[in-house]
Design a protein around this motif. Structure first.
Motif, PDB file in Angstrom:
ATOM      1  N   ARG B 421      -9.544  33.228   7.771  1.00 16.59           N
ATOM      2  CA  ARG B 421      -9.507  32.480   9.059  1.00 16.59           C
ATOM      3  C   ARG B 421      -9.516  33.565  10.174  1.00 16.59           C
ATOM      4  O   ARG B 421      -9.489  33.237  11.353  1.00 16.59           O
ATOM      5  CB  ARG B 421      -8.227  31.741   9.072  1.00 16.59           C
ATOM      6  CG  ARG B 421      -8.293  30.626   7.978  1.00 16.59           C
ATOM      7  CD  ARG B 421      -7.051  29.670   7.831  1.00 16.59           C
ATOM      8  NE  ARG B 421      -7.157  29.129   9.358  1.00 16.59           N
ATOM      9  CZ  ARG B 421      -7.553  27.897   9.879  1.00 16.59           C
ATOM     10  NH1 ARG B 421      -8.454  27.325   8.673  1.00 16.59           N
ATOM     11  NH2 ARG B 421      -7.486  27.557  10.878  1.00 16.59           N
ATOM     12  N   LYS B 422      -9.772  34.751   9.892  1.00 20.44           N
ATOM     13  CA  LYS B 422      -9.673  35.901  10.979  1.00 20.44           C
ATOM     14  C   LYS B 422      -8.697  35.672  12.000  1.00 20.44           C
ATOM     15  O   LYS B 422      -8.682  35.552  13.438  1.00 20.44           O
ATOM     16  CB  LYS B 422     -10.945  35.783  11.843  1.00 20.44           C
ATOM     17  CG  LYS B 422     -12.170  35.850  11.000  1.00 20.44           C
ATOM     18  CD  LYS B 422     -13.499  36.137  11.840  1.00 20.44           C
ATOM     19  CE  LYS B 422     -14.769  36.184  10.929  1.00 20.44           C
ATOM     20  NZ  LYS B 422     -15.354  37.350  10.674  1.00 20.44           N
ATOM     21  N   TYR B 423      -7.403  35.609  11.335  1.00 23.93           N
ATOM     22  CA  TYR B 423      -6.234  35.322  12.326  1.00 23.93           C
ATOM     23  C   TYR B 423      -5.625  36.738  12.595  1.00 23.93           C
ATOM     24  O   TYR B 423      -4.924  37.306  11.999  1.00 23.93           O
ATOM     25  CB  TYR B 423      -4.981  34.698  11.495  1.00 23.93           C
ATOM     26  CG  TYR B 423      -3.974  34.139  12.486  1.00 23.93           C
ATOM     27  CD1 TYR B 423      -4.030  33.510  13.605  1.00 23.93           C
ATOM     28  CD2 TYR B 423      -2.597  34.677  11.790  1.00 23.93           C
ATOM     29  CE1 TYR B 423      -3.029  33.367  14.261  1.00 23.93           C
ATOM     30  CE2 TYR B 423      -1.475  34.015  12.708  1.00 23.93           C
ATOM     31  CZ  TYR B 423      -1.759  33.584  13.673  1.00 23.93           C
ATOM     32  OH  TYR B 423      -0.748  33.204  14.493  1.00 23.93           O
ATOM     33  N   THR B 424      -6.169  37.144  14.025  1.00 20.83           N
ATOM     34  CA  THR B 424      -5.626  38.348  14.302  1.00 20.83           C
ATOM     35  C   THR B 424      -4.192  38.760  14.635  1.00 20.83           C
ATOM     36  O   THR B 424      -3.714  39.826  14.356  1.00 20.83           O
ATOM     37  CB  THR B 424      -6.407  38.758  15.808  1.00 20.83           C
ATOM     38  OG1 THR B 424      -6.375  37.711  16.391  1.00 20.83           O
ATOM     39  CG2 THR B 424      -7.918  38.914  15.495  1.00 20.83           C
ATOM     40  N   ASP B 425      -3.470  37.761  15.035  1.00 19.18           N
ATOM     41  CA  ASP B 425      -2.062  38.061  14.956  1.00 19.18           C
ATOM     42  C   ASP B 425      -1.510  38.410  13.672  1.00 19.18           C
ATOM     43  O   ASP B 425      -0.203  38.971  13.748  1.00 19.18           O
ATOM     44  CB  ASP B 425      -1.163  36.547  15.598  1.00 19.18           C
ATOM     45  CG  ASP B 425      -1.618  36.267  16.807  1.00 19.18           C
ATOM     46  OD1 ASP B 425      -2.524  36.966  17.469  1.00 19.18           O
ATOM     47  OD2 ASP B 425      -1.336  35.058  17.382  1.00 19.18           O
ATOM     48  N   ALA B 426      -2.100  38.313  12.548  1.00 22.18           N
ATOM     49  CA  ALA B 426      -1.634  38.519  11.288  1.00 22.18           C
ATOM     50  C   ALA B 426      -1.607  39.947  11.101  1.00 22.18           C
ATOM     51  O   ALA B 426      -1.116  40.597  10.102  1.00 22.18           O
ATOM     52  CB  ALA B 426      -1.736  37.573  10.166  1.00 22.18           C
ATOM     53  N   ILE B 427      -2.678  40.717  11.784  1.00 21.56           N
ATOM     54  CA  ILE B 427      -2.991  42.129  11.205  1.00 21.56           C
ATOM     55  C   ILE B 427      -2.021  42.976  11.212  1.00 21.56           C
ATOM     56  O   ILE B 427      -1.789  43.679  10.096  1.00 21.56           O
ATOM     57  CB  ILE B 427      -4.209  42.532  12.563  1.00 21.56           C
ATOM     58  CG1 ILE B 427      -5.374  41.812  12.451  1.00 21.56           C
ATOM     59  CG2 ILE B 427      -4.326  44.047  12.341  1.00 21.56           C
ATOM     60  CD1 ILE B 427      -6.331  42.329  13.566  1.00 21.56           C
ATOM     61  N   ALA B 428      -0.947  43.011  12.050  1.00 20.76           N
ATOM     62  CA  ALA B 428       0.221  44.095  12.054  1.00 20.76           C
ATOM     63  C   ALA B 428       0.898  43.759  10.726  1.00 20.76           C
ATOM     64  O   ALA B 428       1.391  44.719   9.844  1.00 20.76           O
ATOM     65  CB  ALA B 428       1.071  43.581  13.210  1.00 20.76           C
ATOM     66  N   GLU B 429       1.166  42.491  10.264  1.00 22.46           N
ATOM     67  CA  GLU B 429       1.775  41.897   9.102  1.00 22.46           C
ATOM     68  C   GLU B 429       1.101  42.575   7.898  1.00 22.46           C
ATOM     69  O   GLU B 429       1.536  43.114   6.871  1.00 22.46           O
ATOM     70  CB  GLU B 429       2.189  40.554   9.086  1.00 22.46           C
ATOM     71  CG  GLU B 429       3.110  40.263   7.957  1.00 22.46           C
ATOM     72  CD  GLU B 429       4.520  40.737   7.848  1.00 22.46           C
ATOM     73  OE1 GLU B 429       4.929  41.042   8.839  1.00 22.46           O
ATOM     74  OE2 GLU B 429       5.356  40.732   6.938  1.00 22.46           O
ATOM     75  N   ILE B 430      -0.261  42.078   7.806  1.00 20.65           N
ATOM     76  CA  ILE B 430      -1.086  42.387   6.684  1.00 20.65           C
ATOM     77  C   ILE B 430      -1.122  43.994   6.359  1.00 20.65           C
ATOM     78  O   ILE B 430      -1.291  44.394   5.208  1.00 20.65           O
ATOM     79  CB  ILE B 430      -2.649  41.987   6.973  1.00 20.65           C
ATOM     80  CG1 ILE B 430      -2.524  40.241   7.062  1.00 20.65           C
ATOM     81  CG2 ILE B 430      -3.573  42.463   5.729  1.00 20.65           C
ATOM     82  CD1 ILE B 430      -3.662  39.766   7.510  1.00 20.65           C
ATOM     83  N   LYS B 431      -1.048  44.713   7.544  1.00 17.65           N
ATOM     84  CA  LYS B 431      -1.255  46.208   7.752  1.00 17.65           C
ATOM     85  C   LYS B 431      -0.089  46.767   6.873  1.00 17.65           C
ATOM     86  O   LYS B 431      -0.585  47.608   5.981  1.00 17.65           O
ATOM     87  CB  LYS B 431      -0.864  46.711   8.923  1.00 17.65           C
ATOM     88  CG  LYS B 431      -1.105  48.197   9.175  1.00 17.65           C
ATOM     89  CD  LYS B 431      -1.130  48.622  10.610  1.00 17.65           C
ATOM     90  CE  LYS B 431      -0.765  50.008  10.696  1.00 17.65           C
ATOM     91  NZ  LYS B 431      -0.268  50.223  12.281  1.00 17.65           N
ATOM     92  N   LYS B 432       1.128  46.049   6.729  1.00 19.39           N
ATOM     93  CA  LYS B 432       2.120  46.773   5.927  1.00 19.39           C
ATOM     94  C   LYS B 432       1.673  46.613   4.358  1.00 19.39           C
ATOM     95  O   LYS B 432       2.151  47.803   3.734  1.00 19.39           O
ATOM     96  CB  LYS B 432       3.285  45.875   5.853  1.00 19.39           C
ATOM     97  CG  LYS B 432       4.046  45.727   7.298  1.00 19.39           C
ATOM     98  CD  LYS B 432       5.181  44.803   7.197  1.00 19.39           C
ATOM     99  CE  LYS B 432       5.712  44.651   8.884  1.00 19.39           C
ATOM    100  NZ  LYS B 432       6.614  43.590   9.008  1.00 19.39           N
ATOM    101  N   TYR B 433       0.778  45.922   3.918  1.00 16.10           N
ATOM    102  CA  TYR B 433       0.707  45.701   2.497  1.00 16.10           C
ATOM    103  C   TYR B 433      -0.492  46.701   2.233  1.00 16.10           C
ATOM    104  O   TYR B 433      -0.685  46.919   0.951  1.00 16.10           O
ATOM    105  CB  TYR B 433       0.049  44.265   2.234  1.00 16.10           C
ATOM    106  CG  TYR B 433       1.244  43.304   2.294  1.00 16.10           C
ATOM    107  CD1 TYR B 433       2.120  43.224   1.332  1.00 16.10           C
ATOM    108  CD2 TYR B 433       1.325  42.517   3.367  1.00 16.10           C
ATOM    109  CE1 TYR B 433       3.168  42.146   1.543  1.00 16.10           C
ATOM    110  CE2 TYR B 433       2.407  41.745   3.854  1.00 16.10           C
ATOM    111  CZ  TYR B 433       3.125  41.418   2.597  1.00 16.10           C
ATOM    112  OH  TYR B 433       4.324  40.788   2.768  1.00 16.10           O
ATOM    113  N   LEU B 434      -1.121  47.454   3.173  1.00 17.16           N
ATOM    114  CA  LEU B 434      -2.145  48.442   2.807  1.00 17.16           C
ATOM    115  C   LEU B 434      -1.329  49.684   2.062  1.00 17.16           C
ATOM    116  O   LEU B 434      -2.202  50.160   1.220  1.00 17.16           O
ATOM    117  CB  LEU B 434      -2.729  49.117   4.072  1.00 17.16           C
ATOM    118  CG  LEU B 434      -3.619  48.077   4.961  1.00 17.16           C
ATOM    119  CD1 LEU B 434      -4.134  48.700   6.272  1.00 17.16           C
ATOM    120  CD2 LEU B 434      -4.782  47.727   3.945  1.00 17.16           C
TER     121      LEU B 434
END
Lengths: 446, 1100
Positions: B421-434
């Motif tokens: 869905r290309k939800y850019t607001d979630a990038i910071a949260e997703i980043k944690k899982y990297l």
């Protein structure tokens, strides 16, 4: 001296000139890379087969029958143990040893084996995950048509192949058959004048309806969960009773009639005849700007693909392409280009024209000479060596199947759709745009 | 907005407003407006309100714009409900600037196309709690902006109700505060009305207060009204986020701006939009007519489970798609699906319902689906629907689910969906899982970020400290690089590539980064390529060369080509190969310099490259090289390039150079150019070759004349005859003879050559003409030959005589016969005898066997006898055969006789195998020479192999009919069926198969075979046949077998019993061809399957 001989001579000469270039071999197995980039004298091309069903073993045997000593099958992979075992047997017989290794999970194989290329023949929903995994490893691929199950998967595959500078050949082998080549070449050189309309006849989707459901536990030796892979969950399913009949072989072939895995005959054959139609039109690296059509879907049993379909695509240059069941078209199966001065029809049955004289016309050196390949599998191996583009490269295959997939979406939405072939999005239709990607089970991504 | 922009927009504004006041609205009209506009606001504003009135038109410009500008100005001023600022500058739509306003009014604006950030600003404005008002053409904007069209609640698709008519309107909600001014009375008005069509006009998303009244006949019968126009909205309101929209379709005509109830209606609408007037703007439920149908279908769906027939699902699926055509039906079906999903049904049903919600679901479905996200068994199926639902709410619930669930599997699915869905607001949260050590989670995060693919996603990836799947992070960065470069930000892309290139240890990744860098960092790309090619990193070497062969940047290619000199020889070769592969075809001039390089490998690489990228500029150099170079390999490379260079311009250049003055002294260059032109099949070459025949170089003349042999056509007949007159030589004679063979009709040539001969006065030319004429035949020429033979000029007489000996017709048969006996010398007699033998072979008719035996008898000298016996091998008849057998032991011509016997026997074996077999056996048993015995054994083998097959056939040419298919051709009678058409001897393989391709190779064709069977008794035999594809067989003009099939050849697949009469029996066969193989075979059998006795075959 005939035209054909002249071209052949040039072709051979060119190929050998490039591959023989200056002591810098283009094939360097990654096993010998390392210390200071030293190059091993070995010119071996390692290859594996992923998916060892009918199409997979067919392709594998075609490669084996090239009798190319440099090409070496080192492993095979299939979720059905007996399929993998049979494939290993063929390879070992050919090489007179027993060193071919077997895998049930392609990811494990890609981790452990040192591969230059892979040949894969899988249900459509598997094309993107496997191709992308191979691309990340820098492995060249011979992959089956249709290129992908959705447009976004196809784009991701093209991007990864370009990004890693890989060689890709699609199993759209008609391109390597003389009369298809000739038909397309006559059309692109204007032998029937300007072309404004093309008809593409694809097989009737006879499996409409389909049998009753047979639900039973997956047989031992068949990894049902892996077979599903990214597709939505469904308990082990005996399509057409075949799981039982051939002793646990798997849902062979009849997956073709279920939308989770395939678009039916329409998307299967789009990779052949739409591909050829694009070739003759010089539109093989773009797509239509407008699509509209109707389909009839299976109404009983477990199948749900369209068995009747008829859609029209308009291209930016004004050309219209109609894609429909062969039975609905004057010339049946194949591609038929209609130009100002006549028509040319090409199918597996042969090449025909409104005036047979058209077919005798020669294409001179100053004209557009389409890529010539005499053997589809050999062309792939040649290109792996020379790093030249194959006769059915990824972008072209992606654009061929895109037409089928766009038709599928047009039929499902029942709307006239506007398509932007550069950006690969529908103009002003969020609903249709959401269908450009298939939903994956958790744990799977591309 | 910066200062300058502000000033400009202000200036525009002043000009615009003054133009409105001065040129459009009259004082009278203004007075009427003031009169009609209410004195008080509908409700007292909570505070001072400010309206931004937007008056810009990109498309059609309504003349009512200044009227509305004036009316609304007065309305604000008179009622105190709001103040107005005007603008026609799109840059006013920024978050910052819009803050000062409470409401935006689109005053008949058309075709506005805001930029992405302007779109955002407009949406943010209304969602934050502000208002938007639309007047009439406000519904004719945002064609390229989906959310904009939805925002306004309609998009212009036409106006069947034009400004010339008076139309009826009904107050849909008479009790609503906003329609108070109409006092519940329907009314008629002269105005222009827009059609309102789904999906943008959507009663499930907007509350319609006033509609067009189609019960009024005039309104119903306006031109172009369609059934669906029954619901044409006039005024509607809706809530958008925390804000409000008011739109009214009235206002095309000027007089609307002094219509009291309508102005009051607008005032109430504006105050509603501002937020001062609180009204009920909820969406009334409109009942769908199809709910019963939906319930019935869903009751069937509820019974479904994995092991059940899917028929109810298929029916429901079609129903859902059908409901999409009507927003009310769609909303209804969504509600019903949700009811089922929320009930106690099994997972298979839920799975199905979710897939349908993916199609028809809206924000209404989101809460229920959100609840399913946290349960492992329903999380995936809920995502299938959520991923496709077009609502910002989805992103929020997915994001919440990611934060709230503990289940890793669910997390990984949700992360992937946020990416899709290309939800850019979630990038910071997703980043944690990297950085997760759970591979599945880490990979999902990488995947999601690579799908989002923007700068923020790339930054997140760059900052990752992955514990697992490290190379996948780099790979995803490359994917981001591609996407970012695609949007045009090459600088950012290049930075990403550069970092990946430095940080990754993986060759595949580094190669990808290198290629990306070359494409995005143009300033350094040629240096990078140079460095890589000259460096010792093999992976990068490969990448550089491959990139060079594919890159579309022509200036980069030219830079590299221009610096070729600075590379090592090996690198030069590689670069030139890459240039040749690149479809841009650049670098010719640069490569051309290297055909003189000191390294042969480099020179050859240059030629190979020029074959692809060369143009007219290379032609003379390549021709010179091809002419001068001794080394075969290099010479071939140069000539191959000359042959291969594409384009008609190259063709023309070659033609020009063949006859150019500059090349006058360079005969080898001209010859290579001629050869190349012949190989390229250059159009118009013959004309140039004729010119070249005038060259002073004998070798050029010879090359030109020899080439004319292949290129000359019917149009060159006159020039060729002249050439023979001008340059008589063996080559010219041959060229003219070959041309004659190619002509469909030789009459013109014969007439021309005969006419030209009469005006010749050069003896050598005359002799050449006579030689050619002797090969041509024709009545006019026969007359000339006779005359010249009677001439007193000995040389002419001799030439005429020689011509007569080669004559293709039978005209001189008597002359030859008599000269063979009574010629003035031995040489003449032998030549005449040879001519006579040729003539009786070709024109001797049925009794030519007898004729050659007679000739033998009249021959006197041994030399002549030997010649006759030798010639007998071509006379396959029984009498000749017998004669040869009887004379085979004469030592004077034993060798010739033996060869002839075997040759005759080979032909007769197919016709009268019984006789031949018997004779051959006798020879083997006799004291004949070894050669003849060997030949005899071969003939016996042949007969045994032949068995019952008939091998002596005449074959027709192939026939087809415009597009007619094989099976239709079967019943179409072509020339041979009417005793017409030409025939030739068929070639039959040893196993009795006749390959019909010898008629012509191709698809959808027909050809015929014929022969004669001579039976010495009346008898019944079986014809045992095979055909690929269909066959039809006639015996003595009667059809004895027909089989219209498409198949491969199987010997004896078809059988026909036939009666042969004593004497000649004519056998006639038609074979059709679909595609692929095309063949026929026929055996003539007696009852036991062996070859029938007492028959001979004679296709003559």
């Amino acid at each position: 001296m005939s035209e054909k001989k002249l071209n052949r001579r040039s072709f051979i000469k060119k190929a050998s000139a490039v591959s023989a270039v200056a002591g810098l071999p283009f094939i360097i197995p990654s096993s010998v890379l390392g210390k200071d980039g030293a190059v091993s004298p070995s010119n071996r091309i390692t290859i594996a087969q992923i998916g060892c069903g009918g199409m997979g073993t067919g392709n594998m045997n075609s490669f084996l029958n090239l009798n190319n000593n440099a090409l070496q099958f080192i492993s095979v992979c299939d979720v059905a143990k007996n399929h993998a075992a049979n494939a290993k047997k063929s390879i070992d017989n050919k090489y007179g040893n027993s060193s071919c290794r077997i895998y049930g999970d392609f990811r494990e194989m890609l981790e452990k084996e040192d591969l230059n290329c892979v040949s894969h023949a899988l249900p459509d929903h598997w094309h993107a995950p496997v191709a992308l995994a191979c691309a990340r490893k820098g492995i060249d691929m011979y992959g089956e048509k249709p290129f992908a199950r959705s447009i976004k998967e196809g784009r991701a595959m093209c991007n990864a192949i370009t990004q890693n500078n890989l060689i890709w050949q699609t199993g759209s082998w008609q391109r390597s058959v003389a009369h298809f080549h000739k038909g397309a070449e006559l059309v692109i050189n204007g032998r029937i004048g300007k072309v404004e309309y093309v008809e593409v006849g694809l097989p009737n989707g006879d499996a409409g309806g389909g049998p009753q459901v047979c639900l039973e536990p997956a047989p031992s030796g068949f990894d049902w969960d892996m077979w599903l892979g990214p597709a939505p969950y469904r308990p082990a399913q005996n399509f057409n009773g075949k799981l039982r009949k051939d002793g646990g072989n798997g849902p062979h072939w009849d997956w073709r009639w279920i939308l989770d895995y395939s678009g039916g005959q329409m998307t299967d054959w789009a990779g052949h005849h739409i591909d050829i139609a694009h070739w003759g039109l010089g539109l093989e690296r773009t797509g239509p700007v407008e699509i509209e059509g109707k389909g009839k879907y299976a109404t009983g049993g477990i199948y749900d693909v369209p068995f009747a379909y008829d859609f029209n695509c308009k291209y930016a240059n004004g050309v219209t392409m109609r894609v429909a069941n062969a039975a609905a078209l004057t010339h049946g199966m194949g591609a038929c280009w209609y130009g100002e001065k006549g028509w040319i029809h090409v199918s597996r049955g042969g090449l025909n024209a409104s005036d047979p004289k058209i077919l005798k016309e020669k294409i001179g050196p100053g004209e557009t000479l389409l890529y010539k390949s005499y053997n589809h599998h050999e062309n792939f191996i040649d290109c792996v060596k020379t790093r030249k583009e194959t006769i059915a490269p990824s972008e072209v295959a992606h654009r061929s199947i895109s037409v089928g997939l766009l038709g599928e979406i047009a039929m499902q939405t029942g709307r006239k759709l506007k398509w932007d072939p550069a950006k690969e999005v529908f103009v002003g239709d969020a609903g249709a745009n959401s269908m450009l990607m298939r939903q994956y089970r958790s744990g799977w991504g591309i | 907005m910066n200062k300058i922009k502000r000033i400009i927009s202000l200036a525009v504004l002043i000009v615009f407003i003054s133009s409105l006041n001065v040129f459009a609205v009259t004082e009278d009209e203004v007075a009427k407006m003031r009169e009609a506009i209410p004195a008080k606001p509908v409700v007292k504003p909570a505070k001072a309100r400010k309206m931004l009135m937007f008056d810009l038109c990109i498309g059609f410009k309504h003349s009512s714009i200044p009227y509305w500008a004036q009316a609304i100005d007065i309305m604000g001023e008179k009622t105190g409900a709001f103040s107005v600022e005007h603008s026609t500058d799109m840059t006013v739509f920024s978050d910052e600037n819009l803050k000062q306003y409470d409401v935006i009014c689109f005053n008949n604006t058309t075709s506005l196309d805001p930029t992405p950030s302007q779109r955002e600003a407009i949406l943010n404005f209304i969602r934050s709690g502000k208002g938007i008002v639309g007047i009439h053409a406000a519904a004719d904007n945002f064609n390229n902006w989906e959310e904009g069209k939805r925002l306004m609640g309609n998009i212009f698709t036409g106006h069947p109700w034009t400004s010339g008519g008076t139309w009826a309107f009904k107050i849909t909600e008479p009790d609503h505060p906003l329609t108070k001014s109409f006092e519940g009375k329907d009314f008629k008005l002269n105005d222009e009305i827009y059609r309102t069509d789904p999906p943008y006009y959507d009663r499930t998303r907007q509350r319609v207060l006033v509609s067009l009244d189609l019960s009024d006949p005039a309104t119903k019968n306006a031109g172009g009204v369609k059934p669906s126009d029954i619901d044409t909205g006039i005024t509607w309101i809706k809530r958008v986020g925390k804000g409000r929209l008011f739109y009214c379709s009235l206002g095309h005509q000027h007089h609307v701006t002094w219509n009291k109830p309508i102005l009051e209606h607008y005032l109430a609408g504006i105050q509603y939009a501002i937020g001062d007037l609180k009204v009920d703007d909820s969406i009334p439920v409109v009942e769908s007519a199809r709910s019963a149908e939906a319930i019935e279908l869903l009751n069937m769906v509820k019974q479904y489970d994995w092991d059940k027939n899917q028929e109810p699902l298929h029916k429901m699926t079609l129903f859902v798609r059908d409901c999409l055509n009507n927003p009310i039906d769609a909303k209804m079906v969504e509600t019903k699906l949700l009811e089922v999903l929320n009930s106690d049904v099994n997972i298979a049903v839920k799975d199905y319902i979710c897939r349908q919600l993916a199609v028809v679901g809206s924000e209404v479905s989101v809460p229920l689906l959100a609840g399913m996200l946290s349960a492992p068994e329903t999380s995936d199926i809920a995502r299938y629907a959520l991923e496709r639902i077009n609502s910002g709410d989805v992103d929020v619930v997915l994001f919440e689910a990611l934060k709230n669930t503990e289940n890793d599997k669910i997390k990984s699915g949700v992360i992937a969906s946020l990416g899709v869905r290309k939800y850019t607001d979630a990038i910071a949260e997703i980043k944690k899982y990297l950085n997760s050590d759970n591979e599945n989670l880490a990979v999902s995060a990488v995947y999601a970020l690579s799908v989002i693919g923007n700068e923020a996603a790339a930054d997140a990836l760059l900052e990752a400290q992955p514990k697992v799947a490290k190379e996948r992070v780099f790979d995803a960065l490359l994917a981001c690089g591609q996407k970012i470069a695609h949007t045009g930000d090459v600088e950012k892309a290049s930075k990403i590539y550069s970092k990946v290139y430095r940080l990754s240890k993986d060759d595949t990744i580094r190669k990808g980064a290198f290629i990306g860098l070359i494409k995005t960092d143009k300033a350094n790309s040629s240096a990078m390529i140079k460095g890589a090619i000259e460096g010792d990193d093999v992976a990068m070497q490969k990448a550089a060369i491959q990139t060079l062969s594919q890159v579309e940047d022509k200036s980069l290619l030219l830079t590299i080509a221009g610096s070729l000199k600075s590379f090592s020889d090996d690198a030069k070769v590689l670069i030139m190969a890459a240039l040749a592969e690149n479809s841009s075809r650049v670098g010719e001039v640069q490569v051309l310099e290297f055909i003189k390089n000191k390294s042969q490998a480099v020179r050859i690489a240059a030629y190979d490259a020029l074959a692809k990228i060369g143009t007219v500029k290379s032609v003379s150099s390549l021709a010179a090289a091809g002419a001068e170079i001794r080394d075969r390999k290099e010479k071939d490379a140069a000539l191959e390039a000359l042959f291969s260079m594409p384009g008609k311009a190259v063709d023309n250049e070659i033609l020009k150079l063949i006859i150019s003055e500059d090349n006058a002294g360079k005969e080898m260059v001209v010859i290579e150019l001629i050869n190349a032109a012949v190989a390229r099949q250059v159009e118009g070459l013959s004309d140039v070759l004729f010119t070249a025949t005038q060259s002073s170089s004998r070798r050029v003349v010879v090359a030109a004349v020899k080439s004319l042999m292949t290129t000359a056509g019917a149009e060159d007949v006159t020039a060729m005859v002249e050439l023979l007159a001008d340059k008589p030589s063996t080559n010219t004679e041959n060229a003219l003879t070959v041309l004659a063979d190619r002509l469909d009709d030789k009459a013109e040539l014969i007439a021309k050559i005969a006419a030209r001969y009469k005006s010749l006065n050069n003896a050598q030319a005359k002799s050449s003409f006579l030689k050619v004429m002797g090969r041509l035949g024709g009545d006019e020429i026969a007359v000339i030959l006779k005359a010249e033979y009677a001439s007193s000029d000995a040389a002419l007489k001799e030439a005429a005589f020689r011509a007569m000996t080669e004559w293709p017709g039978a005209d001189f048969i008597a002359n030859m016969k008599s000269l063979a006996v009574s010629g003035k010398d031995e040489k003449t007699r032998i030549l005449a005898l040879r001519g006579y033998l040729k003539m009786i072979r070709e024109h001797g008719g049925k009794d030519r066997g007898k004729k050659i035996i007679d000739t033998f008898k009249m021959a006197e000298r041994e030399e002549e006898k030997r010649m006759v016996i030798g010639a007998m091998g071509d006379f396959a008849s029984k009498d000749v055969f017998e004669f040869l057998i009887n004379n085979m032991n004469n030592s004077n011509f034993k060798a010739e006789a033996e060869i002839s016997i075997v040759n005759v026997a080979k032909v007769l074996a197919g016709r009268c195998p019984e006789v031949v077999l018997h004779t051959m056996q006798q020879i083997i048993d006799s004291n004949a020479g070894d050669n003849v015995k060997k030949g005899a054994r071969e003939v016996i083998d042949k007969i045994n192999k032949m068995g019952a097959f008939i091998v002596d056939w005449k074959i027709s040419k192939a026939y087809s009919d415009n597009g007619m298919k094989c099976k239709e051709l079967f019943n179409r009678a072509f020339a041979p069926e009417r005793n017409e058409g030409s025939w030739k001897q068929a070639i039959v393989s040893d196993d009795g198969k006749i390959d019909m391709d010898q008629a012509e190779a191709g698809d959808s064709l027909v050809a015929y075979l014929k022969t004669v069977i001579i039976s010495s008794v009346d008898q019944e035999v079986t014809l045992s046949m095979g055909s690929d594809d269909g066959m039809k067989v006639w015996l003595n003009d009667e059809i004895v077998h027909a089989n219209n099939v498409e198949r491969g050849l199987t010997r004896g697949s078809d059988k026909a019993k036939v009666k042969l009469k004593k004497g000649r029996n004519e056998l006639f066969v038609k074979i059709t061809q679909n595609s692929g193989g095309w063949a026929f075979c026929l055996e003539i059998q007696q009852a036991d399957g062996k070859r029938a006795q007492n028959i001979e075959v004679d296709s003559e």
